[in-house]
Design a protein around this motif. Structure first.
Motif, PDB file in Angstrom:
ATOM      1  N   LEU A   1       0.577   5.868  -6.808  1.00  0.00           N
ATOM      2  CA  LEU A   1       0.928   4.861  -7.822  1.00  0.00           C
ATOM      3  C   LEU A   1       0.182   3.554  -7.533  1.00  0.00           C
ATOM      4  O   LEU A   1       0.800   2.520  -7.248  1.00  0.00           O
ATOM      5  CB  LEU A   1       2.447   4.614  -7.823  1.00  0.00           C
ATOM      6  N   PRO A   2      -1.159   3.558  -7.588  1.00  0.00           N
ATOM      7  CA  PRO A   2      -1.932   2.370  -7.214  1.00  0.00           C
ATOM      8  C   PRO A   2      -1.764   1.190  -8.155  1.00  0.00           C
ATOM      9  O   PRO A   2      -2.061   0.056  -7.774  1.00  0.00           O
ATOM     10  CB  PRO A   2      -3.375   2.879  -7.229  1.00  0.00           C
ATOM     11  N   THR A   3      -1.296   1.403  -9.363  1.00  0.00           N
ATOM     12  CA  THR A   3      -1.162   0.303 -10.327  1.00  0.00           C
ATOM     13  C   THR A   3       0.183  -0.401 -10.234  1.00  0.00           C
ATOM     14  O   THR A   3       0.386  -1.448 -10.861  1.00  0.00           O
ATOM     15  CB  THR A   3      -1.354   0.829 -11.760  1.00  0.00           C
ATOM     16  N   VAL A   4       1.107   0.137  -9.449  1.00  0.00           N
ATOM     17  CA  VAL A   4       2.423  -0.483  -9.329  1.00  0.00           C
ATOM     18  C   VAL A   4       2.335  -1.738  -8.460  1.00  0.00           C
ATOM     19  O   VAL A   4       1.811  -1.694  -7.347  1.00  0.00           O
ATOM     20  CB  VAL A   4       3.440   0.505  -8.718  1.00  0.00           C
ATOM     21  N   LYS A   5       2.838  -2.848  -8.989  1.00  0.00           N
ATOM     22  CA  LYS A   5       2.825  -4.104  -8.249  1.00  0.00           C
ATOM     23  C   LYS A   5       4.245  -4.503  -7.868  1.00  0.00           C
ATOM     24  O   LYS A   5       5.197  -4.213  -8.606  1.00  0.00           O
ATOM     25  CB  LYS A   5       2.203  -5.218  -9.105  1.00  0.00           C
TER      26      LYS A   5
ATOM     27  N   TYR B   1       0.266   3.142  -3.101  1.00  0.00           N
ATOM     28  CA  TYR B   1      -0.994   3.886  -3.123  1.00  0.00           C
ATOM     29  C   TYR B   1      -0.776   5.291  -2.533  1.00  0.00           C
ATOM     30  O   TYR B   1      -1.308   6.281  -3.055  1.00  0.00           O
ATOM     31  CB  TYR B   1      -2.055   3.160  -2.302  1.00  0.00           C
TER      32      TYR B   1
ATOM     33  N   TYR C   1       0.777  -1.236   0.000  1.00  0.00           N
ATOM     34  CA  TYR C   1       0.000   0.000   0.000  1.00  0.00           C
ATOM     35  C   TYR C   1       0.814   1.295   0.000  1.00  0.00           C
ATOM     36  O   TYR C   1       0.245   2.372  -0.233  1.00  0.00           O
ATOM     37  CB  TYR C   1      -0.967   0.010   1.183  1.00  0.00           C
TER      38      TYR C   1
END
Length: 255
Positions: free
Chosen positions: A210-214, A206, A203
């Motif tokens: 950058l919520p799409t970064v895994k 987030y 998180y």
């Protein structure tokens, strides 16, 4: 997002999170981790439960059928003579069941006692005109090996029964142990360090907008190894227990 310096876990740079949001996301990562471990181990746990149930039902049914078949055959063959002495065989099966269910029964001694008791009972039945004392009957039973009144049947039966029941009890107890171990290791209480690592991985992106970064696979695996260090210690023993050199879960991605 604004520059803040109040965060305790995520970098104190530009952030979209308040301290309250960070705390909530930290707890969320903890819950997700616990649920994932529970979900992942569910198949193993249910497999042990179902296999134990099926084998236990199968073996108990075999025992019941064997006792019933023997009883029916002896009733047809010996009639009232057998029925008046059937408790000798009933006690034998009761002891076999007690051994299978984990009772403190020595199979060899129990079978020896059965044949000695059967010999004493038959000796009385074929000599009804005499009255024998307990000492006399005990003396007769002591010479069973020399007299061999039942031929080689006791020896063969002892080998077959011992082999079958030791294997059955060991197998069913192994399934029980496997189920208990799987249940215990599926209950994970993440350490504060684990929770921080999970939060950073899941998180903190987030909070930086950058919520799409895994997380990359190696990063994820390292975090998981740290959080499951105690469970990882069981890996070698567990693989030996289930008879495999490795547990291959290819196809499943981390997280």
């Amino acid at each position: 997002c604004i520059r803040r310096e109040h965060l305790r876990i995520c970098p104190q740079e530009y952030t979209c999170c308040t301290s309250e949001m960070e705390d909530k996301l930290s707890q969320q990562s903890k819950l997700e981790f616990e649920n994932l471990v529970e979900e992942t181990s569910h198949f193993v746990r249910t497999t042990f439960v179902s296999r134990h149930k099926k084998f236990d039902e199968f073996f108990r049914e075999l025992l019941e059928n064997a006792e019933k078949s023997l009883n029916d055959m002896f009733v047809r063959t010996y009639g009232m003579l057998y029925m008046q002495n059937s408790e000798v065989f009933q006690d034998l099966f009761a002891e076999l069941k007690r051994y299978y269910t984990g009772g403190n029964v020595n199979l060899e001694e129990m079978l020896n006692d059965f044949w000695a008791r059967l010999l004493e009972r038959m000796f009385q039945l074929i000599n009804p005109q005499y009255h024998f004392t307990e000492d006399y009957l005990e003396c007769v039973s002591k010479y069973t090996d020399q007299l061999k009144p039942f031929g080689d049947v006791p020896r063969k039966l002892k080998v077959q029964v011992t082999r079958a029941f030791i294997a059955a009890r060991t197998f069913v107890q192994g399934l029980t142990v496997g189920r208990e171990v799987a249940n215990r290791v599926s209950k994970v209480s993440p350490t504060p360090g684990c929770i921080r690592a999970l939060m950073k991985m899941l998180y903190c992106p987030y909070c930086r907008g950058l919520p799409t970064v895994k997380p990359c696979n190696n990063y994820c695996l390292n975090v998981m190894k740290g959080c499951l260090a105690n469970q990882a210690d069981l890996d070698t023993e567990w693989n030996l227990f289930i008879g495999k050199k490795s547990l291959n879960i290819s196809g499943r991605k981390c997280w």
